[in-house]
Write a protein that holds these residues in place. Structure first.
Motif, PDB file in Angstrom:
ATOM      1  N   VAL A  36       1.093  -0.910  -0.218  1.00  0.00           N
ATOM      2  CA  VAL A  36      -0.113  -0.277  -0.465  1.00  0.00           C
ATOM      3  C   VAL A  36       0.856   1.078   0.234  1.00  0.00           C
ATOM      4  CG1 VAL A  36      -1.672   1.243   1.505  1.00  0.00           C
ATOM      5  CG2 VAL A  36      -1.627  -0.715   1.058  1.00  0.00           C
ATOM      6  N   GLY A  37       0.918   1.950  -1.060  1.00  0.00           N
ATOM      7  CA  GLY A  37       1.074   3.295  -0.983  1.00  0.00           C
ATOM      8  C   GLY A  37       2.273   3.374  -1.991  1.00  0.00           C
ATOM      9  N   LEU A  38       3.026   3.534  -2.904  1.00  0.00           N
ATOM     10  CA  LEU A  38       4.091   4.275  -3.350  1.00  0.00           C
ATOM     11  C   LEU A  38       5.414   4.792  -3.630  1.00  0.00           C
ATOM     12  CD1 LEU A  38       2.578   3.148  -6.712  1.00  0.00           C
ATOM     13  CD2 LEU A  38       3.263   1.590  -5.401  1.00  0.00           C
ATOM     14  N   THR A  39       5.015   5.589  -2.101  1.00  0.00           N
ATOM     15  CA  THR A  39       6.197   6.532  -1.524  1.00  0.00           C
ATOM     16  C   THR A  39       6.429   6.115  -0.011  1.00  0.00           C
ATOM     17  OG1 THR A  39       5.006   8.720  -1.019  1.00  0.00           O
ATOM     18  CG2 THR A  39       6.265   8.399  -3.137  1.00  0.00           C
ATOM     19  N   ASN A  40       5.409   6.473   0.792  1.00  0.00           N
ATOM     20  CA  ASN A  40       5.814   5.221   2.123  1.00  0.00           C
ATOM     21  C   ASN A  40       4.720   3.871   2.171  1.00  0.00           C
ATOM     22  OD1 ASN A  40       7.049   6.845   4.031  1.00  0.00           O
ATOM     23  ND2 ASN A  40       5.029   8.419   3.693  1.00  0.00           N
ATOM     24  N   TYR A  41       6.080   3.388   1.732  1.00  0.00           N
ATOM     25  CA  TYR A  41       5.402   1.747   1.380  1.00  0.00           C
ATOM     26  C   TYR A  41       5.323   0.690   2.497  1.00  0.00           C
ATOM     27  CZ  TYR A  41       8.035   2.265  -2.699  1.00  0.00           C
ATOM     28  OH  TYR A  41       8.950   2.917  -3.753  1.00  0.00           O
ATOM     29  N   SER A  42       3.881   0.774   2.802  1.00  0.00           N
ATOM     30  CA  SER A  42       3.445  -0.304   3.969  1.00  0.00           C
ATOM     31  C   SER A  42       3.625  -2.042   3.381  1.00  0.00           C
ATOM     32  CB  SER A  42       1.800  -0.538   4.192  1.00  0.00           C
ATOM     33  OG  SER A  42       1.751  -1.774   5.161  1.00  0.00           O
ATOM     34  N   ILE A  43       4.364  -2.899   3.873  1.00  0.00           N
ATOM     35  CA  ILE A  43       4.361  -4.012   2.787  1.00  0.00           C
ATOM     36  C   ILE A  43       4.442  -5.569   3.588  1.00  0.00           C
ATOM     37  CG2 ILE A  43       6.587  -5.487   1.539  1.00  0.00           C
ATOM     38  CD1 ILE A  43       8.504  -2.803   1.344  1.00  0.00           C
ATOM     39  N   ASP A  44       3.324  -6.216   2.850  1.00  0.00           N
ATOM     40  CA  ASP A  44       3.170  -7.073   3.851  1.00  0.00           C
ATOM     41  C   ASP A  44       4.083  -8.959   2.975  1.00  0.00           C
ATOM     42  OD1 ASP A  44       2.873  -9.817   4.331  1.00  0.00           O
ATOM     43  OD2 ASP A  44       0.647  -8.801   5.333  1.00  0.00           O
ATOM     44  N   ALA A  45       4.758  -9.655   2.702  1.00  0.00           N
ATOM     45  CA  ALA A  45       5.647 -10.154   1.263  1.00  0.00           C
ATOM     46  C   ALA A  45       5.982 -11.377   2.349  1.00  0.00           C
ATOM     47  CB  ALA A  45       6.117  -9.387   0.937  1.00  0.00           C
ATOM     48  N   THR A  46       6.113 -12.313   1.580  1.00  0.00           N
ATOM     49  CA  THR A  46       6.693 -13.489   1.579  1.00  0.00           C
ATOM     50  C   THR A  46       6.891 -13.953   0.239  1.00  0.00           C
ATOM     51  OG1 THR A  46       4.670 -14.839   1.194  1.00  0.00           O
ATOM     52  CG2 THR A  46       4.694 -14.220   3.318  1.00  0.00           C
ATOM     53  N   LEU A  47       7.995 -14.798   0.730  1.00  0.00           N
ATOM     54  CA  LEU A  47       8.909 -15.942  -0.348  1.00  0.00           C
ATOM     55  C   LEU A  47       9.572 -17.103  -0.251  1.00  0.00           C
ATOM     56  CD1 LEU A  47       9.911 -15.978  -3.264  1.00  0.00           C
ATOM     57  CD2 LEU A  47      12.430 -14.568  -2.803  1.00  0.00           C
ATOM     58  N   LYS A  48       8.900 -18.015  -0.580  1.00  0.00           N
ATOM     59  CA  LYS A  48      10.063 -19.348  -0.537  1.00  0.00           C
ATOM     60  C   LYS A  48      10.003 -19.947  -1.980  1.00  0.00           C
ATOM     61  CE  LYS A  48       6.993 -20.142   3.626  1.00  0.00           C
ATOM     62  NZ  LYS A  48       6.232 -21.691   4.271  1.00  0.00           N
ATOM     63  N   ALA A  49      11.480 -20.200  -2.106  1.00  0.00           N
ATOM     64  CA  ALA A  49      11.675 -21.050  -3.222  1.00  0.00           C
ATOM     65  C   ALA A  49      12.838 -22.592  -2.291  1.00  0.00           C
ATOM     66  CB  ALA A  49      12.862 -19.914  -3.953  1.00  0.00           C
ATOM     67  N   LYS A  50      12.691 -23.705  -3.266  1.00  0.00           N
ATOM     68  CA  LYS A  50      13.339 -24.490  -3.259  1.00  0.00           C
ATOM     69  C   LYS A  50      13.845 -24.563  -4.471  1.00  0.00           C
ATOM     70  CE  LYS A  50      11.610 -26.556   0.967  1.00  0.00           C
ATOM     71  NZ  LYS A  50      11.443 -28.041   1.317  1.00  0.00           N
ATOM     72  N   LEU A  51      15.857 -24.555  -5.487  1.00  0.00           N
ATOM     73  CA  LEU A  51      15.572 -23.993  -6.729  1.00  0.00           C
ATOM     74  C   LEU A  51      17.362 -25.314  -6.641  1.00  0.00           C
ATOM     75  CD1 LEU A  51      16.029 -20.641  -7.075  1.00  0.00           C
ATOM     76  CD2 LEU A  51      14.432 -22.418  -7.348  1.00  0.00           C
ATOM     77  N   ASN A  52      17.019 -26.050  -6.844  1.00  0.00           N
ATOM     78  CA  ASN A  52      17.933 -27.101  -8.133  1.00  0.00           C
ATOM     79  C   ASN A  52      18.954 -26.405  -8.407  1.00  0.00           C
ATOM     80  OD1 ASN A  52      19.759 -29.152  -9.790  1.00  0.00           O
ATOM     81  ND2 ASN A  52      18.910 -31.013  -9.215  1.00  0.00           N
ATOM     82  N   LEU A  53      19.900 -25.245  -8.522  1.00  0.00           N
ATOM     83  CA  LEU A  53      20.867 -24.843  -9.322  1.00  0.00           C
ATOM     84  C   LEU A  53      20.676 -24.949 -10.670  1.00  0.00           C
ATOM     85  CD1 LEU A  53      23.389 -22.776  -7.213  1.00  0.00           C
ATOM     86  CD2 LEU A  53      20.982 -22.179  -7.318  1.00  0.00           C
ATOM     87  N   GLY A  54      21.259 -27.009 -10.781  1.00  0.00           N
ATOM     88  CA  GLY A  54      21.784 -27.651 -12.164  1.00  0.00           C
ATOM     89  C   GLY A  54      20.685 -27.187 -12.636  1.00  0.00           C
ATOM     90  N   ASP A  55      19.029 -27.320 -12.407  1.00  0.00           N
ATOM     91  CA  ASP A  55      18.135 -27.392 -13.744  1.00  0.00           C
ATOM     92  C   ASP A  55      17.846 -25.930 -14.221  1.00  0.00           C
ATOM     93  OD1 ASP A  55      17.759 -30.314 -13.071  1.00  0.00           O
ATOM     94  OD2 ASP A  55      15.714 -29.408 -11.794  1.00  0.00           O
TER      95      ASP A  55
END
Length: 176
Positions: A36-55
Protein backbone atom coordinates in the motif's frame (compact mmCIF):
# COMPACT_ATOMS: atom_id res chain seq x y z
CA UNK A 1 -3.01 -9.63 -8.92
CA UNK A 2 -5.08 -6.57 -8.17
CA UNK A 3 -3.98 -2.95 -8.31
CA UNK A 4 -6.27 -0.26 -6.94
CA UNK A 5 -5.95 3.50 -6.88
CA UNK A 6 -9.27 5.31 -6.67
CA UNK A 7 -8.02 8.89 -6.47
CA UNK A 8 -4.69 8.99 -8.37
CA UNK A 9 -2.62 9.75 -5.25
CA UNK A 10 0.44 7.45 -5.26
CA UNK A 11 0.23 6.77 -1.53
CA UNK A 12 -3.29 5.44 -2.01
CA UNK A 13 -2.20 2.80 -4.51
CA UNK A 14 -2.70 -0.77 -3.30
CA UNK A 15 -1.17 -3.86 -4.89
CA UNK A 16 -2.29 -7.31 -3.83
CA UNK A 17 -0.60 -10.41 -5.18
CA UNK A 18 -2.51 -12.96 -3.10
CA UNK A 19 -0.70 -15.94 -4.56
CA UNK A 20 2.21 -16.28 -6.94
CA UNK A 21 3.54 -19.69 -7.92
CA UNK A 22 5.94 -20.70 -10.63
CA UNK A 23 7.75 -23.95 -11.25
CA UNK A 24 11.11 -23.82 -12.97
CA UNK A 25 11.00 -27.51 -13.86
CA UNK A 26 10.77 -29.17 -10.45
CA UNK A 27 11.81 -25.98 -8.65
CA UNK A 28 8.90 -24.23 -6.94
CA UNK A 29 8.84 -20.53 -6.12
CA UNK A 30 5.91 -19.15 -4.11
CA UNK A 31 5.28 -15.57 -3.09
CA UNK A 32 2.67 -13.18 -1.75
CA UNK A 33 2.73 -9.39 -1.70
CA UNK A 34 0.47 -6.74 -0.23
CA UNK A 35 1.75 -3.25 -0.87
CA UNK A 36 0.00 0.00 0.00
CA UNK A 37 1.47 3.32 -1.07
CA UNK A 38 4.23 3.97 -3.56
CA UNK A 39 6.26 6.48 -1.52
CA UNK A 40 5.70 5.23 2.05
CA UNK A 41 5.42 1.53 1.32
CA UNK A 42 3.37 -0.63 3.66
CA UNK A 43 4.64 -4.12 2.85
CA UNK A 44 3.48 -7.60 3.77
CA UNK A 45 5.39 -10.12 1.67
CA UNK A 46 6.56 -13.72 1.68
CA UNK A 47 8.90 -15.62 -0.62
CA UNK A 48 9.69 -19.33 -0.54
CA UNK A 49 11.88 -21.09 -3.05
CA UNK A 50 13.57 -24.46 -3.43
CA UNK A 51 15.90 -24.44 -6.38
CA UNK A 52 18.15 -27.05 -7.90
CA UNK A 53 20.80 -24.77 -9.40
CA UNK A 54 21.69 -27.33 -12.07
CA UNK A 55 18.09 -27.32 -13.32
CA UNK A 56 17.93 -23.52 -13.25
CA UNK A 57 21.13 -23.08 -15.26
CA UNK A 58 19.82 -25.55 -17.83
CA UNK A 59 16.88 -23.19 -18.39
CA UNK A 60 18.91 -19.98 -17.96
CA UNK A 61 22.48 -20.84 -18.98
CA UNK A 62 25.42 -18.81 -17.75
CA UNK A 63 28.00 -19.12 -20.50
CA UNK A 64 31.15 -20.93 -19.40
CA UNK A 65 29.80 -21.67 -15.91
CA UNK A 66 28.37 -24.81 -14.35
CA UNK A 67 26.31 -24.49 -11.17
CA UNK A 68 24.89 -27.26 -8.99
CA UNK A 69 23.38 -27.48 -5.54
CA UNK A 70 20.13 -27.22 -3.63
CA UNK A 71 19.30 -23.65 -2.63
CA UNK A 72 16.38 -22.85 -0.31
CA UNK A 73 14.97 -19.50 0.76
CA UNK A 74 12.14 -18.66 3.15
CA UNK A 75 11.69 -14.91 3.67
CA UNK A 76 9.06 -12.60 5.17
CA UNK A 77 8.85 -8.82 5.37
CA UNK A 78 6.16 -6.78 7.07
CA UNK A 79 5.96 -3.10 7.91
CA UNK A 80 6.79 0.31 6.47
CA UNK A 81 9.63 1.18 4.11
CA UNK A 82 10.26 4.85 3.39
CA UNK A 83 14.04 5.27 3.21
CA UNK A 84 14.28 5.99 6.97
CA UNK A 85 12.42 2.95 8.22
CA UNK A 86 12.39 -0.61 6.97
CA UNK A 87 9.93 -3.44 7.53
CA UNK A 88 10.62 -6.27 9.93
CA UNK A 89 12.43 -9.03 8.07
CA UNK A 90 12.91 -12.70 8.74
CA UNK A 91 14.78 -14.85 6.25
CA UNK A 92 16.48 -18.22 6.20
CA UNK A 93 18.70 -19.38 3.34
CA UNK A 94 20.71 -22.50 2.72
CA UNK A 95 22.80 -24.13 0.04
CA UNK A 96 23.66 -27.83 0.09
CA UNK A 97 26.14 -29.59 -2.22
CA UNK A 98 26.98 -26.42 -4.12
CA UNK A 99 29.31 -26.60 -7.08
CA UNK A 100 30.68 -23.84 -9.31
CA UNK A 101 32.88 -24.51 -12.33
CA UNK A 102 34.10 -21.78 -14.64
CA UNK A 103 35.62 -22.36 -18.07
CA UNK A 104 38.29 -19.79 -17.19
CA UNK A 105 39.70 -21.98 -14.40
CA UNK A 106 40.18 -25.77 -14.44
CA UNK A 107 39.31 -26.41 -10.76
CA UNK A 108 35.82 -26.25 -9.32
CA UNK A 109 34.47 -24.71 -6.15
CA UNK A 110 32.96 -27.87 -4.69
CA UNK A 111 31.09 -29.05 -1.59
CA UNK A 112 29.90 -25.46 -1.14
CA UNK A 113 27.24 -24.95 1.47
CA UNK A 114 25.88 -22.58 4.07
CA UNK A 115 22.99 -21.98 6.46
CA UNK A 116 22.15 -18.37 7.11
CA UNK A 117 19.49 -16.15 8.63
CA UNK A 118 18.61 -12.48 8.55
CA UNK A 119 16.38 -11.15 11.31
CA UNK A 120 15.10 -7.72 12.15
CA UNK A 121 11.90 -7.81 14.21
CA UNK A 122 11.62 -4.05 14.76
CA UNK A 123 12.56 -2.68 11.36
CA UNK A 124 15.39 -0.65 12.93
CA UNK A 125 18.94 -1.04 11.61
CA UNK A 126 20.23 -1.46 15.19
CA UNK A 127 18.12 -4.61 15.57
CA UNK A 128 19.32 -6.30 12.38
CA UNK A 129 21.24 -9.54 12.80
CA UNK A 130 22.78 -11.68 10.08
CA UNK A 131 24.08 -15.11 11.04
CA UNK A 132 25.77 -17.75 8.92
CA UNK A 133 25.98 -20.73 11.24
CA UNK A 134 28.28 -22.58 8.91
CA UNK A 135 29.75 -22.11 5.47
CA UNK A 136 32.17 -24.42 3.76
CA UNK A 137 33.66 -25.23 0.38
CA UNK A 138 36.58 -27.01 -1.25
CA UNK A 139 38.55 -25.22 -3.96
CA UNK A 140 41.09 -27.19 -5.95
CA UNK A 141 41.38 -29.70 -3.09
CA UNK A 142 41.78 -27.08 -0.34
CA UNK A 143 38.93 -27.03 2.24
CA UNK A 144 37.69 -23.81 3.80
CA UNK A 145 35.00 -23.40 6.45
CA UNK A 146 33.72 -20.90 8.94
CA UNK A 147 30.84 -19.08 10.57
CA UNK A 148 29.95 -15.45 11.08
CA UNK A 149 27.51 -12.99 12.60
CA UNK A 150 26.95 -9.29 12.05
CA UNK A 151 24.51 -7.15 14.01
CA UNK A 152 23.48 -3.59 14.85
CA UNK A 153 24.00 -1.92 11.50
CA UNK A 154 24.03 1.53 13.16
CA UNK A 155 27.24 0.57 15.02
CA UNK A 156 28.16 -2.74 13.44
CA UNK A 157 29.46 -5.57 15.53
CA UNK A 158 30.69 -8.72 13.83
CA UNK A 159 32.25 -12.08 14.53
CA UNK A 160 34.03 -14.23 11.96
CA UNK A 161 35.71 -17.55 12.49
CA UNK A 162 37.35 -19.25 9.52
CA UNK A 163 39.70 -22.13 8.92
CA UNK A 164 41.36 -23.09 5.66
CA UNK A 165 43.14 -21.68 2.67
CA UNK A 166 41.80 -19.45 -0.07
CA UNK A 167 44.10 -18.92 -3.02
CA UNK A 168 43.01 -15.48 -4.22
CA UNK A 169 44.74 -15.91 -7.58
CA UNK A 170 42.62 -19.01 -8.24
CA UNK A 171 39.48 -17.27 -6.94
CA UNK A 172 39.92 -14.29 -9.28
CA UNK A 173 40.36 -16.71 -12.20
CA UNK A 174 37.06 -18.38 -11.30
CA UNK A 175 35.25 -15.07 -10.78
CA UNK A 176 37.13 -12.45 -12.83
Amino acid sequence: LTINNKDGVLDNTAVNLAKFHVDFGNNPVDATLKLVGLTNYSIDATLKAKLNLGDITTMFPVEGTTLKGAFALDAKAKGIYNGKQMPSVSAAMSLVNGYVKSSSFPAALDKFGFNGTVNNASGQMADTKIAVDKFAFVMDGAPFEGRMTAENFNDISYFLEAKGIIDLTKMTKMFP
